[in-house]
Design a protein around this motif. Structure first.
Motif, PDB file in Angstrom:
ATOM      1  N   UNK A  53       0.841  -1.208   0.000  1.00 46.52           N
ATOM      2  CA  UNK A  53       0.000   0.000   0.000  1.00 46.52           C
ATOM      3  C   UNK A  53       0.873   1.253   0.000  1.00 46.52           C
ATOM      4  N   UNK A  54       1.939   1.256   0.796  1.00 47.08           N
ATOM      5  CA  UNK A  54       2.795   2.456   0.868  1.00 47.08           C
ATOM      6  C   UNK A  54       3.517   2.703  -0.462  1.00 47.08           C
ATOM      7  N   UNK A  55       3.870   1.643  -1.202  1.00 46.49           N
ATOM      8  CA  UNK A  55       4.513   1.846  -2.515  1.00 46.49           C
ATOM      9  C   UNK A  55       3.564   2.614  -3.441  1.00 46.49           C
ATOM     10  N   UNK A  56       2.300   2.179  -3.454  1.00 53.78           N
ATOM     11  CA  UNK A  56       1.328   2.850  -4.326  1.00 53.78           C
ATOM     12  C   UNK A  56       1.063   4.281  -3.839  1.00 53.78           C
ATOM     13  N   UNK A  57       0.926   4.425  -2.516  1.00 55.11           N
ATOM     14  CA  UNK A  57       0.703   5.758  -1.940  1.00 55.11           C
ATOM     15  C   UNK A  57       1.853   6.697  -2.262  1.00 55.11           C
TER      16      UNK A  57
END
Ligand code: ACO
Length: 334
Positions: A53-57
């Motif tokens: 999720x943090x990569x996409x965010x």
């Protein structure tokens, strides 16, 4: 001089991998026809195993910062809305995103409001900016929803997808750029309509919880559907009336992208023309907190959204939570 919050830029990230209805036909007892008729969804994006999720965010956030004309050093608060955080307890996904994009020594935290998370995040940004505490707030909605979906459950696996969106909310003294209003609310008595039962303090992680599939999202779909139409319609009517704004003055109605039938019912009740209603549900499915910023990004990148145009946001999700916002787009167009 009064300081207002303004919507300065938008960015988003959608994973490349497509999960189509015909792919799902091979996985569960469903059909493309049923899915399209009941939801309007044709395909959704699924993040690779190694993408969190943090990569996409972080990818969405980088785009939003670049388009804001600011540098990352100007950001003084990072808020991430997600119900699929990198880690369920700590650290927050906002902290991880901050590190990935090179922002340090800045307040960062997550908020949990399911699909309403991004608009909840905007209300937090507005409060921080208009109180004078912060100047440039990065609000992110990011979800790897595929990490909590049971791909043997046809009632949920057809609905959700992965992705992220982000916006920079900045202080301005120009009233014409200011957020007009945000309404955000919740009713916890409907908590069991949409729930991921474990892991948590009620069901700590153990083998039994996995055997019972409590780590996957569960939804009372039909009950949620009916409540969504009723609540979203009332919420939008209220915010328009409260601000003496007619639906014809809205350039873009950007509702949460859960189900085409919900969007159509609410749009029709408000008398919205087709060209006012922004639709991405057919290609992204329901990306929860990422759904609204991904939809805003879509009209920005296709050149439809122009500086000064009035957006009406409207969302509904687990909690139950709901929120709506009247905001002029204050970003510069490419
Ligand atoms: N394929 C074929 N048949 C299916 C499928 C499927 N994928 N899923 C369910 N069915 C069947 C059911 O088993 C049921 O069969 P039965 O009549 O024999 O019992 C029949 O279809 C009807 O099921 P319903 O659940 O009543 O179908 P409905 O028209 O309500 O559509 C849906 C289901 C799409 C889930 C809809 O209710 C919906 O969109 N709900 C709201 C979702 C939402 O807005 N969530 C809030 C935000 S999400 C968040 O916060 C994370």
């Amino acid at each position: 001089m009064a300081v207002y919050a303004s919507f300065r830029s938008i960015g988003a990230y959608a994973p490349e991998k497509i999960l189509s209805n015909s792919d799902l036909e091979k996985m569960v007892d469903t059909t493309d026809e049923w899915i399209v008729k009941r939801t309007g969804i044709k395909e959704r994006r699924i993040a690779d195993k190694h993408i969190s999720t943090s990569d996409m965010g972080a990818m969405a956030a980088r785009a939003a910062i670049e388009r804001s004309g600011l540098s990352k050093e100007d950001i003084d608060l990072v808020v991430c809305a997600t119900v699929t955080p990198d880690y369920f307890n700590m650290p927050s996904t906002a902290c991880i995103i901050s590190d990935k994009i090179g922002i340090s020594n800045v307040q960062a935290f997550d908020i949990s409001a399911a699909c309403s998370g991004f608009v909840y995040g905007l209300s937090i940004a507005k409060a921080f900016v208009e109180s004078g505490m912060k100047k440039n707030v990065l609000v992110i909605g990011a979800e790897k929803f595929s990490s909590i979906v049971d791909y043997t459950d046809r009632s949920t696996c057809i609905l959700f997808g992965d992705g992220a969106g982000a916006a920079v909310i900045s202080a301005t003294t120009d009233k014409s750029e200011a957020f007009i209003d945000i309404h955000a609310s919740a009713d916890g008595s409907y908590a069991d309509f949409l729930v991921t039962p474990a892991p948590g303090s009620v069901h700590p992680a153990n083998q039994k919880m996995l055997d019972e599939k409590l780590n996957f999202v569960q939804m009372k779909g039909n009950e949620t559907f009916k409540l969504a139409v009723k609540t979203l319609t009332k919420d939008v009517v209220d915010i328009l009336e409260h601000n003496n704004i007619e639906s014809s003055q809205i350039k873009y109605f950007i509702p949460h992208q859960a189900n085409y039938r919900i969007i159509k019912a609410v749009g029709d009740a408000l008398g919205m023309r087709e060209d006012q209603v922004v639709l991405t549900v057919q290609k992204y499915g329901n990306t929860s907190a990422a759904s609204i910023p991904m939809a805003i990004n879509d009209i920005f990148e296709s050149g439809r959204l122009k500086e000064g145009e009035l957006m009406l946001l409207d969302t509904f999700g687990g909690g139950l939570t709901w929120a709506s916002a009247l905001i002029p787009f204050a970003g510069k167009v490419k």
